[in-house]
Design a protein around this motif. Structure first.
Motif, mmCIF file in Angstrom:
data_model
loop_
_atom_site.group_PDB
_atom_site.id
_atom_site.type_symbol
_atom_site.label_atom_id
_atom_site.label_comp_id
_atom_site.label_asym_id
_atom_site.label_seq_id
_atom_site.Cartn_x
_atom_site.Cartn_y
_atom_site.Cartn_z
ATOM 1 N N ILE A 1 0.809 -1.157 0.061
ATOM 2 C CA ILE A 1 -0.027 0.044 -0.123
ATOM 3 C C ILE A 1 0.651 1.298 0.031
ATOM 4 N N SER A 2 2.074 1.106 0.714
ATOM 5 C CA SER A 2 3.005 2.503 0.554
ATOM 6 C C SER A 2 3.315 2.818 -0.809
ATOM 7 N N ARG A 3 3.031 1.906 -1.681
ATOM 8 C CA ARG A 3 3.622 2.462 -3.229
ATOM 9 C C ARG A 3 2.624 3.333 -3.737
ATOM 10 N N GLN A 4 1.420 3.552 -3.025
ATOM 11 C CA GLN A 4 0.505 4.468 -3.495
ATOM 12 C C GLN A 4 0.739 5.764 -3.114
ATOM 13 N N SER A 5 0.672 5.969 -1.733
ATOM 14 C CA SER A 5 1.050 7.341 -1.214
ATOM 15 C C SER A 5 1.237 7.066 0.348
ATOM 16 N N SER A 6 1.772 8.167 1.060
ATOM 17 C CA SER A 6 2.005 8.226 2.395
ATOM 18 C C SER A 6 0.853 8.312 2.953
ATOM 19 N N GLU A 7 -0.304 8.951 2.384
ATOM 20 C CA GLU A 7 -1.737 8.973 3.263
ATOM 21 C C GLU A 7 -2.467 7.781 2.982
ATOM 22 N N ALA A 8 -2.191 6.923 1.993
ATOM 23 C CA ALA A 8 -2.722 5.528 1.818
ATOM 24 C C ALA A 8 -2.264 4.501 3.097
ATOM 25 N N VAL A 9 -1.055 4.760 3.235
ATOM 26 C CA VAL A 9 -0.339 3.964 4.193
ATOM 27 C C VAL A 9 -0.601 4.364 5.566
ATOM 28 N N ALA A 10 -0.770 5.515 5.774
ATOM 29 C CA ALA A 10 -0.902 6.216 7.077
ATOM 30 C C ALA A 10 -2.448 5.753 7.297
ATOM 31 N N GLY A 11 -3.509 5.720 6.441
ATOM 32 C CA GLY A 11 -4.738 5.282 6.824
ATOM 33 C C GLY A 11 -4.848 3.802 6.935
ATOM 34 N N HIS A 12 -4.305 3.193 6.345
ATOM 35 C CA HIS A 12 -4.006 1.464 6.461
ATOM 36 C C HIS A 12 -3.768 1.570 7.919
ATOM 37 N N GLN A 13 -2.642 2.261 8.372
ATOM 38 C CA GLN A 13 -1.928 2.052 9.694
ATOM 39 C C GLN A 13 -2.854 2.202 10.837
#
Length: 487
Positions: free
Chosen positions: A301-313
């Motif tokens: 997911i981190s390949r998409q954007s910092s916001e996407a991986v932050a939401g996943h976190q």
């Protein structure tokens, strides 16, 4: 009818269908209540202790979310790396629980105590390898394809955790042995002490602090370290916990009966260590597959954007908090089952084991529904950043089913471990969690035909949920087959 229940049912004088059905239902509920009354005293200290442990990452997530988005992205990736390495090794060391539990149930107390020393040798050997891997995270960073600034933060965070890993592994020995001998409160107390230390230390090292000293002495300054400060705080706390556990083992009179107050430290025993490894390697591999099937989503997911991986976190941390409930019930159930197996009381082991599965799944269904209905205020408790909340909100659609399936597979797997069955569950995990979950998620999210709701992070969550459902169904079915075979 759950396996083993027929062994507990009394004779019936009225054999009409309605009378038989009513008597069976009444006796089943009575038996279920009895199992719950025995499991819950074992489970609640584990729950509180595990919540304290998860509090480490929750505190870090909340504090870093208010510090900077790149640091939160680094925390998500760094946690995924650490969990991938630590969790498998932890599973190997936790083989002490079913081994010592069966010996304790059989009354072989000194033999159970000797397992502590052999598990310590195993923990130290695994720590040397694990710490080396944490300090060389290149392959994980290549998988995540993160930008250089975030990658540097990840390296600093993992370097600090490399120093905490040996202490975490040694404390796992203490935790596993106390679980085996029905003493979870001893672990809970130390874990709560650890959390009490973690909160101020994380705040100190993440944000820094400047304290004016008396006249002429200047100031005491701690530079803000961001995500790296989380790792520094964790290392200090874990070594504090390991030291406290060592003192307790050698000073508390309870452990004298196991030979743990004897002078000297036994040398490594090849036979005992290999016996733990035969059980622990499949256990560790199963746990690693279970966790990496989920944590690897952070890399992809981190390949998409910092916001996407932050939401996943945020979503990942929430579902991890929920998971502590079935994990605690699974620990309590597995301890009682292992002790009954060691005492050669297989009928009681079957009854408690299956009831534990039923209780765990039922509680998970209620908790999952509650979190789903309150998902908006729950996410706002983490952060007020609307971008991160918007990224996390679609993922919580899957949380309810995810949690119920996770509870089913966890409960069944822990009961199987108490019977020293670990290889077949490993096969189920590879197929369902890596094959269906991670592999299916990658396929769906990279396919042009996928509907909008399965694109991005939602696709990984959807397929991981399907994989957990498959794992839960197969493991519960296999446990039922094991119970029938033993009857």
């Amino acid at each position: 009818m759950p396996p083993g229940l027929r062994d507990t049912w009394p004779p019936m004088t009225d054999t009409t269908p309605s009378a038989v059905g009513t008597a069976q239902h009444t006796t089943y509920l009575s038996s279920l209540r009895d199992s719950a009354a025995r499991i819950l005293p074992m489970a609640w200290p584990v729950l509180i202790g595990q919540l304290a442990v998860l509090g480490f990452s929750t505190v870090d997530t909340i504090l870093v979310a208010r510090y900077a988005a790149p640091d939160l992205a680094a925390l998500s990736i760094g946690m995924a790396v650490y969990i991938t390495i630590f969790i498998g090794f932890m599973g190997m060391v936790l083989a002490i629980s079913p081994v010592a539990g069966q010996l304790f149930g059989a009354g072989k107390l000194h033999a159970a105590g000797n397992q502590v020393y052999q598990a310590i040798w195993l923990a130290l050997a695994l720590s040397a390898l694990g710490s080396t891997l944490l300090m060389l995270p290149g392959p994980f960073l290549a998988l995540a394809k993160t930008d250089p600034a975030v990658a540097d933060k990840v390296r600093g965070y993992l370097t600090a955790l490399a120093f905490s890993l040996p202490a975490a592994m040694l404390f796992t020995v203490y935790r596993g042995f106390n679980t085996a001998v029905s003493r979870p409160k001893a672990v809970m107390v130390i874990q709560l002490v650890g959390l009490a230390l973690k909160v101020p230390l994380s705040a100190l090292f993440i944000y820094g602090w400047t304290l004016p000293l008396p006249a002429g002495l200047g100031v005491w300054h701690v530079a803000p370290l961001g995500v790296v400060g989380c790792g520094v705080a964790t290392a200090l706390v874990m070594w504090s916990q390991a030291l406290i556990a060592w003192v307790v083992l050698h000073r508390d009179p309870f452990y004298a009966r196991f030979g743990l107050h004897d002078k000297g430290f036994p040398s490594p025993n090849r036979t005992a260590i290999l016996a733990q490894l035969r059980l622990g390697v499949p256990m560790g591999a199963s746990i690693m597959i279970e966790v990496t099937g989920f944590s690897s989503m952070a890399f992809l997911i981190s390949r998409q954007s910092s916001e996407a991986v932050a939401g996943h976190q945020l979503a990942a941390n929430l579902v991890s908090l929920m998971f502590m409930v079935p994990l605690a019930l699974a620990n309590g159930t597995a301890t009682l089952v292992a002790q009954r197996v060691g005492a050669n009381d297989l009928g009681e082991a079957r009854r408690i084991g299956w009831h534990g599965v039923e209780i765990g799944v039922g509680v998970a269904a209620v908790l999952g529904a509650l979190v789903y209905l309150l998902r908006e205020p729950v996410l706002h408790a983490y952060t007020n950043n609307p971008t991160i909340i918007a990224a996390a909100m679609p993922l919580l659609v899957w949380v309810w089913w995810f949690h119920v399936a996770d509870a089913a597979q966890t409960m069944a797997n822990f009961v199987l471990r108490s019977h020293r069955i670990t290889l077949v569950p490993l096969v189920f995990y590879v197929t369902s969690l890596w094959g269906i979950g991670l592999g299916g998620g990658y396929y769906v999210t990279t396919s042009a035909w996928a509907p909008e709701m399965l694109r991005g992070a939602s696709g990984y969550w959807a397929l991981c949920t399907v994989g957990l459902v498959a794992a839960g169904v197969t493991l519960c079915g296999y446990l039922a087959w094991v119970h029938r075979r033993e009857a």
